[in-house]
Design an enzyme around this catalytic site. Structure first.
Site, PDB file in Angstrom:
ATOM      1  N   LYS A  86      -4.403   8.450   2.225  1.00  0.00           N
ATOM      2  CA  LYS A  86      -3.699   8.986   3.390  1.00  0.00           C
ATOM      3  C   LYS A  86      -4.614   9.980   4.080  1.00  0.00           C
ATOM      4  O   LYS A  86      -4.993  11.003   3.497  1.00  0.00           O
ATOM      5  CB  LYS A  86      -2.393   9.654   2.994  1.00  0.00           C
TER       6      LYS A  86
ATOM      7  N   LYS B 206      -3.054   4.742   4.938  1.00  0.00           N
ATOM      8  CA  LYS B 206      -2.331   5.287   6.083  1.00  0.00           C
ATOM      9  C   LYS B 206      -3.259   6.205   6.859  1.00  0.00           C
ATOM     10  O   LYS B 206      -3.884   7.072   6.236  1.00  0.00           O
ATOM     11  CB  LYS B 206      -1.100   6.060   5.596  1.00  0.00           C
TER      12      LYS B 206
END
Length: 329
Positions: A196, A254
């Protein structure tokens, strides 16, 4: 050798293009993010995410039934917590009768077969807008992980099938896995946000949940001490492999579009399912450009979604899921 080999023969018409197509999307590819708020009969459009809504629990029940009837079989729940319930330690996250716990039960009651994944992070519950406990200008790692583990157990007890830690604390997957095992939740899975990045694409999401870091002395102004540097590639492999070793069942990259190289890299390296999150900023850009008439909404949407699967995604978390499935017919 040309002219014996003419590659365009396989592009002559839609029938042959469809027959030899390498990447095909289906409803089963999608994980649908849903935002839950307190109240009754609330379906509130998010200004920076056109045609996407915050839903009260009664509206959430209607939504999951519609999703299931469309062939969409998995949801990822997020909650917008009232300010008066927020503190630096995320105390409300552990409330067995909290909004997330009630939402999990509501989805399972409305649609028992729907797979329920839940966001595990402190930022929706934090008065400071961070994914961890803040002390003396720093995000506490191990203390935060302990709270995340308690939160995960609470979600599992409410009926969650998977918990999805999105915080990027070191070692939190092992802490969560051990807590789940200790409490008998041996079948509760973990989908870890393993790679992320500290991205500028998250703005609309933070508007949706009011979860941006606050501007205050001794509070980090951003999340760069725990989310990954967008310039880094090989670090993503290290992070992802560590999460798998600690017990993650699914790993995630992400954001999506700007990190297709990371998605492909991880897919090549690991043997577990790999998710990708097409985040709020990606969604908002397509919506805004289409509204201006600058691009074809549906064509760009599908091209991006196919790119995720082509790059190796097993699961695509996307706000476009319903739109895409409708196009699939």
């Amino acid at each position: 050798m040309y002219p014996l080999r003419r590659n365009r023969r396989l592009r002559t018409n839609e029938a042959i293009r469809h027959l030899v197509r390498e990447t095909i999307l289906t409803p089963s590819d999608f994980l649908v993010p849903l935002f839950v708020v307190e109240g009754t009969n609330v379906k509130e459009e998010i200004a920076s995410m056109p045609n996407y809504y915050r839903l009260s629990i009664d509206q959430l029940e209607k939504e999951v039934k519609e999703l299931w009837n469309m062939g969409l079989c998995a949801v990822l729940l997020f909650v917008k917590v009232p300010d008066d319930l927020k503190d630096n330690k995320g105390t409300e996250a552990l409330n067995p009768d909290g909004l997330m716990q009630l939402a999990i039960k509501a989805v399972k009651n409305a649609c028992p077969e729907m797979l329920v994944m839940t966001d595990v992070a402190l930022d929706p519950y934090s008065s400071l807008g961070h994914d961890g406990i803040v002390q003396d200008g720093m995000i506490l790692n191990d203390e935060t992980s302990e709270v995340l583990a308690e939160m995960s157990v609470s979600h599992a007890a409410a009926g969650a099938d998977f918990v999805a830690p999105s915080d990027m604390m070191d070692g939190r997957i092992l802490t969560i896995r051990e807590a789940l095992e200790d409490e008998g939740h041996i079948n509760t899975g973990i989908m870890s946000y393993s790679a992320k990045y500290a991205s500028a694409f998250y703005g609309p999401f933070r508007d949706a949940l009011d979860s941006a870091p606050v501007d205050m002395k001794n509070v980090p102004k951003d999340k760069k001490t725990y989310q990954m540097d967008s310039a880094n590639r090989f670090e993503a492999i290290t992070e992802t492999q560590a999460d798998i070793d600690e017990g993650a069942d699914i790993v995630m990259v992400k954001p999506g579009s700007a990190y297709l190289d990371i998605l492909r890299e991880i897919r090549n390296e690991v043997d577990v399912p790999v998710a990708v999150y097409q985040v709020s900023g990606e969604y908002a850009m397509v919506k805004a450009a289409a509204e201006k008439g600058w691009l074809d909404h549906d064509a760009v949407m599908m091209e991006q979604l196919i790119a995720f699967k082509r790059a190796g995604a097993t699961i695509i978390a996307s706000y476009f899921a319903k739109d895409a499935v409708r196009l699939m017919g």
